[in-house]
Write an enzyme that holds these catalytic residues in place. Structure first.
Site, PDB file in Angstrom:
ATOM      1  N   ARG B 299       0.823  -1.210   0.000  1.00  9.28           N
ATOM      2  CA  ARG B 299       0.000   0.000   0.000  1.00  9.28           C
ATOM      3  C   ARG B 299       0.854   1.256   0.000  1.00  9.28           C
ATOM      4  O   ARG B 299       0.500   2.258  -0.629  1.00  9.28           O
ATOM      5  CB  ARG B 299      -0.984  -0.036   1.172  1.00  9.28           C
ATOM      6  N   TYR B 439      -7.055   0.101  -7.098  1.00  7.79           N
ATOM      7  CA  TYR B 439      -6.486  -1.212  -6.727  1.00  7.79           C
ATOM      8  C   TYR B 439      -5.778  -1.199  -5.385  1.00  7.79           C
ATOM      9  O   TYR B 439      -5.642  -0.178  -4.761  1.00  7.79           O
ATOM     10  CB  TYR B 439      -5.653  -1.800  -7.855  1.00  7.79           C
ATOM     11  N   GLU B 440      -5.400  -2.398  -4.953  1.00  4.41           N
ATOM     12  CA  GLU B 440      -4.746  -2.595  -3.645  1.00  4.41           C
ATOM     13  C   GLU B 440      -5.633  -2.103  -2.499  1.00  4.41           C
ATOM     14  O   GLU B 440      -5.160  -1.547  -1.515  1.00  4.41           O
ATOM     15  CB  GLU B 440      -3.385  -1.872  -3.648  1.00  4.41           C
ATOM     16  N   GLY B 441      -6.949  -2.363  -2.639  1.00 11.12           N
ATOM     17  CA  GLY B 441      -7.928  -1.869  -1.673  1.00 11.12           C
ATOM     18  C   GLY B 441      -8.356  -0.480  -2.079  1.00 11.12           C
ATOM     19  O   GLY B 441      -7.563   0.452  -2.003  1.00 11.12           O
ATOM     20  N   GLN B 446      -9.832   1.914   2.260  1.00 14.86           N
ATOM     21  CA  GLN B 446      -8.762   2.436   3.114  1.00 14.86           C
ATOM     22  C   GLN B 446      -9.354   3.340   4.195  1.00 14.86           C
ATOM     23  O   GLN B 446      -8.906   3.329   5.342  1.00 14.86           O
ATOM     24  CB  GLN B 446      -7.744   3.244   2.298  1.00 14.86           C
TER      25      GLN B 446
END
Lengths: 595, 595
Positions: B299, B439-441, B446
């Site tokens: 992240r 992406y990546e959450g 978040q």
């Protein structure tokens, strides 16, 4: 997956209930016959054409783009047939004068048509979108001979038109235009409107500068005559047709088309004029003035392009968010929930809903003032409408395109990773909607126009009139029977009043402060325009809430009320934040760093 | 026109002056040898590689994209050669352990490398970018045999890796994953870490799922074992190589690649596993836990992708705005002026400057905490660093990617119509930078992670520690010698203190308020994260201003000071507006309209 359902009920609500448009049209001589039934029929047919003919060509236009080959431009598959259908249905003539074969309908209907065309297919809509500006220029400033030769075919749509302004070195700064026009047969100082010239020079960013949709393209070209003074006061406007009256090809060459972020089905051309034959439109050196006649309408239309994208994102985001199920939403017993239930997604959905609602009302209200500014029988009301129009035009252009683009971009997030793919349509809407913040006067230029010309030049008189319109709505919503029927309006009225007061105060401070700090207004112009835009949205939402409140047993009106309240509670406060920025006279904006 | 000059001086300023990184690395056993000279050399070489090898491939990667043919994927021209050069220079090993052939350098340098790779070519950088996550998963949870077989070649870069999480029905909600793994030779309940399985199912959105850069691709696949409980607690992680140890092709098929808005040179694959051979990584049903080891670092890296784009937009916008002349700027005697002199453009330029500066410092500070969280010799400081890291990770990911994308999008306006063309690079940066918000959450996830996990779960203890870091900076800037030397700091300190107080108060209200209104925090999570991000930027700007102030005779430091002050004066106040939104507990967020 990306699909379009024309917002007919929303448009009807705005025109008939919120603006009483048919009655106001009836009081304007040219539109006396534009009644509610006519309007509904026009909207319905425009919606059908947009949804059935144009929307299916939107993705293909983006994928295929235009192609340039040896000076000729081919539009994407289907564009030509769609244009033929558009012409056959008589759409180009919608808001043109019956004197030239037009249907003479009010600007509001033209705006509604444009909203729908741009929802369905922005790139395609660029081609006919520019013809109206040329029509207005010619109608106002062309000699009868030029009008006779060109107006009927522009009105019928048989021929299309362009506005050729930009050059490589002259973008926002038209004073730098270099394209030259040499008079034919007379001395430069003897040239008159309609006189023949030879045009030489290069223009860039010419939308629809070359294509295969129509047999002729009428270019209105900003040029400099040999005896022209330097700067923007030395510009003249010249009509240069692609095909000369005798049928020969004129010396206008398309040297290429641009590869763009979006509106890829719209041909953005480099045009080279090599002694091309043209005729002066309007007086020598008065080209900018001749163009100004179409500026207000053109800027309203660009604002509505934002609304078109917003409406499309709104519809499709709701649909996707209702269908897609992921994770349990907070407060729900079981998952996966429709993502529309997740608060972050809901914030985005209601933002889209509220913005589309407010933008539509503001745009339509401004269109009515445009028509009243031209045709109201009472000079006082004509003047008032003109002043409101002048003030609101830069706001509609910049605020609508800015907030729409950003809301569409936020909507992409609703689709998650799928939104980033070509397949779902939303990423194209993000790309397509971006251009409207740039062209027809960049949004930064609109902000300067708003402050320096529209506010300061008349001592904020226009501003006071616009605030008067908001005051009227506040008063109407405060009326006892209204509040008794819908007490929820009370805090909303209060919230709007706060922002109106803050805007008035900030405006006064800027107006006075410009004396000892002449660049202050320039430093905060964008924030000011945004704040103004939000306050106007506040007016639109309060009006919508007031009209929708008594009918909330119908779920459609309940949703209108919810959206308006969401706008007033969640979005309007941005005005306060923007006005704080406006007020930061002491904050330092450093000189450019020379790196 | 789009060109890249590595921000070496900026990075050095952040690492050496603002963070004292070399001394802090020296106190961490694995990084004892990472001194300032090593760091400078690494940055310089990373910068040269990015500028000379990768940047020239950025536009071509976008134009040509990847091509899929019968299961094989070809990357754009030049990508393969660039990857070979990257491997030969040893970059994949930079931050890997010497146990596996790595260079064992600190995370800060890896982050700096990533910033530069992503400035130069986001699409290309996706391929090596994912390998590090797989490296960390395997290193923490793989059996010695799997580690021996795969780690050395991942570390050398000979092989690349993917993370296979998403499925068509399982995006943000991994509980819905359906891909199955059947144990080979043992009963399901006897399967152990390293045990062989057969994997069947389909995964989508797999970056680098198939390509021609490396001889083998190591997929880490999230699956469900036969006896798995439903939901996310029933997920396991399996290593599935493209090429089996004996040299045969495994049953992993690439069924296609996506056509995307941006990062078009990065192959986003649909992968079909048809009884593919794999081995369990970590314990059965503990797949999510195994993946979490790489989550913080991954992240941070995504946050830094935002910074990479921002830096590129910053440099190029300044250059273009200094070169392009249009209209007379207010307060200037003659025109046309460089557009950098126009206040609206200046606002954008300094916004880019301040944001890049603040983002870089925040990201690097977090990277240091990451290393200290793993390696500090004092357990108390290790714990503190871990808590700061956990708290700041979602902010770095979401705030950096969000503000960077929007600033890059705003920067496009500097180029006017030219910005909308492919030729200038900025429109590609807008498109490429958009993905990092998803992406990546997703950024919305978040924000929920920040509030629900990072703040509320430990009673806001981590939050108090982070505010302590800001307090320290406020105190340092208030010290008499500092203020005596630079009185301009005083109002800046005051401004930051106001926002810190407001953030503390809003946090306390949310924490208490969640008892009777459990969805409140969800309704305002995105605003809260933004406010937090701005306050952290405020910390970064004040620190920068304090260090740059005494050296302002050097124009470079003067520009750093100006940027930091611009951030504190013009950008930080957004925190106040966001916190107002956070506080609007009574504002109604209507249920979804069922349309």
């Amino acid at each position: 997956m990306w699909s379009y359902s024309p917002p007919l009920r929303e448009l009807q609500f705005v025109l008939e209930d919120l603006l009483d448009a048919p009655a106001r049209w009836a009081s304007l001589p040219p539109y006396a016959e534009a009644d509610a039934a006519t309007a509904r029929q026009v909207l319905e047919e425009a919606g059908r054409f947009s949804a059935e003919v144009l929307a299916p060509l939107n993705a293909v236009g983006d994928r295929e783009g235009c192609t340039w080959d040896g000076g000729e431009v081919a539009t994407p598959p289907g564009f030509r047939e769609a244009y033929r259908a558009y012409v056959e249905a008589g759409w180009p003539a919608l808001a043109c004068s019956p004197d030239w074969g037009g249907q003479g309908l009010p600007t509001g209907l033209q705006l509604a048509l444009h909203e729908m065309l741009h929802s369905a297919n922005h790139a395609w809509a660029m081609y006919p979108g520019l013809a109206h500006g040329a029509y207005e220029c010619l109608r106002a400033h062309g000699t009868p001979e030029l009008q006779q030769r060109y107006l009927p075919r522009i009105v019928s749509g048989e021929w299309l038109a362009t506005m050729c302004l930009t050059e490589a070195q002259a973008g926002s700064d038209l004073a730098l235009v270099r394209t030259r026009a040499e008079p034919v047969g007379v001395a430069a100082d003897a040239l008159e409107s309609g006189g023949e010239v030879r045009v030489s020079g290069s223009k860039i960013f010419i939308s629809g500068g070359e294509h295969d949709l129509a047999d002729n393209i009428v270019h209105l070209v900003l040029v400099r005559l040999p005896d022209a003074p330097p700067g923007s006061r030395g510009l003249s406007l010249v009509l240069v047709p692609k095909i000369l009256p005798a049928g020969a090809r004129n010396a206008v060459h398309c040297d290429g088309i641009e590869h763009k972020m979006g509106i890829r089905g719209s041909a953005t051309c480099v045009l080279r004029f090599e002694g091309a034959t043209g005729w002066l439109v309007g007086e020598p050196h008065r080209g900018l003035a001749a163009m100004f006649v179409m500026m207000n309408a053109a800027r309203l239309l660009v604002g509505v392009q934002g609304l078109g994208h917003l409406e499309m994102a709104r519809q499709n985001a709701w649909r996707y968010a209702r269908e897609r199920h992921q994770s349990r939403a907070p407060g729900h017993r079981e998952g996966p929930s429709p993502i529309a239930e997740h608060p972050a997604v809901r914030r985005t959905l209601w933002r889209l809903e509220a913005l589309a609602q407010g933008q539509r009302l503001l745009a339509m209200a401004t269109a009515l003032w445009l028509d009243e500014a031209e045709h109201h029988v009472e000079p006082a009301l004509r003047g008032r409408a003109r002043r409101l129009l002048e003030l609101l035009t830069p706001v509609v252009k910049a605020f609508l395109t800015d907030t729409a683009h950003h809301a569409v971009n936020a909507a992409l997030q609703v689709w998650g990773g799928h939104g980033y793919l070509r397949d779902h349509g939303i990423e194209q809407a993000v790309r397509d909607s971006r251009i409207a913040m740039i062209y027809e006067g960049s949004n930064e230029i609109q902000a300067i126009d708003l402050l320096q010309r529209k506010l300061f030049e008349d001592g904020c008189h226009r501003f006071a009139e616009a605030m008067g319109v908001v005051d009227q709505e506040l008063e109407a919503a405060r009326a006892e029977p209204v509040l008794a029927d819908c007490p929820e309006l009370k805090p909303l009225v209060h919230g709007l009043q706060l922002q109106v007061d803050a805007l008035r105060e900030a405006t006064a401070r800027l107006y006075v402060g410009r004396q000892d700090d002449p660049t202050w207004a320039y430093r905060v112009a964008d924030d000011y325009l945004q704040a103004f835009g939000w306050v106007l949205m506040g007016w639109a939402w309060l009006r919508t809430a007031r009209f929708a409140a008594p009918r909330r047993t119908d779920p459609w009106y309940a949703a209108q009320f919810d959206a308006a309240r969401y706008g007033l509670e969640w979005l309007l406060p941005e005005a306060g934040w923007r006005l704080q920025q406006v007020g930061r006279r002491d904050a330092i904006l450093p000189a450019p760093w020379q790196g």
